[in-house]
Design an enzyme around this catalytic site. Structure first.
Site, mmCIF file in Angstrom:
data_model
loop_
_atom_site.group_PDB
_atom_site.id
_atom_site.type_symbol
_atom_site.label_atom_id
_atom_site.label_comp_id
_atom_site.label_asym_id
_atom_site.label_seq_id
_atom_site.Cartn_x
_atom_site.Cartn_y
_atom_site.Cartn_z
ATOM 1 N N SER A 150 38.777 28.459 44.805
ATOM 2 C CA SER A 150 38.002 28.531 46.045
ATOM 3 C C SER A 150 36.661 27.860 45.794
ATOM 4 O O SER A 150 36.183 27.818 44.658
ATOM 5 C CB SER A 150 37.778 29.992 46.442
ATOM 6 O OG SER A 150 36.834 30.090 47.498
ATOM 7 N N TYR A 166 34.949 38.406 43.761
ATOM 8 C CA TYR A 166 35.775 37.273 44.200
ATOM 9 C C TYR A 166 35.220 35.958 43.659
ATOM 10 O O TYR A 166 35.962 35.143 43.106
ATOM 11 C CB TYR A 166 35.837 37.247 45.723
ATOM 12 C CG TYR A 166 36.711 36.141 46.276
ATOM 13 C CD1 TYR A 166 38.099 36.257 46.261
ATOM 14 C CD2 TYR A 166 36.149 34.981 46.817
ATOM 15 C CE1 TYR A 166 38.902 35.259 46.764
ATOM 16 C CE2 TYR A 166 36.951 33.972 47.333
ATOM 17 C CZ TYR A 166 38.323 34.112 47.303
ATOM 18 O OH TYR A 166 39.121 33.100 47.804
#
Length: 262
Positions: A150, A166
């Site tokens: 990501s 995350y």
């Protein structure tokens, strides 16, 4: 004889395992690989979701099977790998996509939530890659591993988005990709990462409604990702068109990371 571009991107006769493949980005990647000719094994935790996703792929003419598995559990990971190899004979392409996120201020982030995110997003990728490589790719001296990272792994988040676990996990995925690509190049296994930006399927309905337009405005292209935007890069990494690319990551984010310097 040099192959044509169509031949280089052709995946006919290849097999692919896609985790987290029943919806969102995982299903988009499964479509990309299947549309190029690969036989697809879908996996996620919920059988009902897999039945629905498999029906969608079959309606597109894609050869697909599915196995329900929880990639946060080592026993499930090993069973998934073994059963996929049993059914398909081998795995040519592994897409590590199953993941978790957790939003909380760093000072109050629950440790158990940190462990959950890191376990699925990093440890799960490692265990499945290790098992598939050891029992299929390394003996055959061939393989493609695609890790979903990501742009969150490239730095911090905009104000108001507090996702320390995350971001940390996706940064780990990027360097995991580099290190594994270096180590397994000797076996003709390529390992690369896709770093999506903001896609509707990655946002909660509330976040999409409240901040979707704002997030889109941060991208030079002025929009969020759509249901096609990951397909091209996935196919490049999975096919012989990308056979000399390994240990790399590329952002698919409408230019967000170019603005922020990621």
């Amino acid at each position: 004889m040099t192959r044509t571009i169509q031949q280089l991107f052709d995946l006919k006769g290849k097999t692919a395992l896609v985790t987290g493949g029943s919806r969102g980005l995982g299903l988009q990647l499964a479509h990309a690989l299947g549309e190029a000719g690969a036989r697809i094994m879908l996996s996620s935790r919920k059988a009902d979701d897999l039945v629905e996703a498999a029906a969608e792929l079959k309606s597109a003419g894609i050869d697909v099977d599915w196995i329900a598995a929880d990639c946060s559990k080592e026993a499930d990971i090993r069973a998934l790998a073994d059963e996929t190899i049993k059914r398909f004979g081998h795995v040519d392409i592994l897409v590590n996509n199953a993941g978790a996120s957790w939003g909380a201020p760093a000072e109050d982030h629950p440790v158990e939530a940190w462990d959950k995110v890191m376990n699925l997003n990093v440890r799960g990728y490692f265990l499945l890659s290790q098992h598939i490589a050891k029992h299929s790719m390394i003996p055959r001296k061939s393989g493609r591993i695609i890790n979903l990272a990501s742009i969150a792994g490239l730095g911090g988040n905009p104000p108001g988005m507090q996702m320390i676990a995350y971001n940390t996990s996706k940064g780990a995925v990027i360097n995991f990709t580099r290190a594994l690509g270096c180590e397994w190049g000797q076996y003709n296994i390529t390992v690369n990462a896709i770093c999506p930006g903001f896609f509707p399927s990655k946002l909660t309905a509330a976040t999409l409604a409240e901040k979707g337009d704002e997030l889109a405005s941060h991208a030079p292209l002025g929009r969020l990702g759509d249901d096609e935007d990951l397909k091209g890069l996935c196919l490049l990494y999975a096919s012989d068109a990308g056979k000399h690319i390994t240990g790399q990551w590329l952002a698919v984010d409408g230019g967000v990371s170019a603005v922020t310097g990621g």
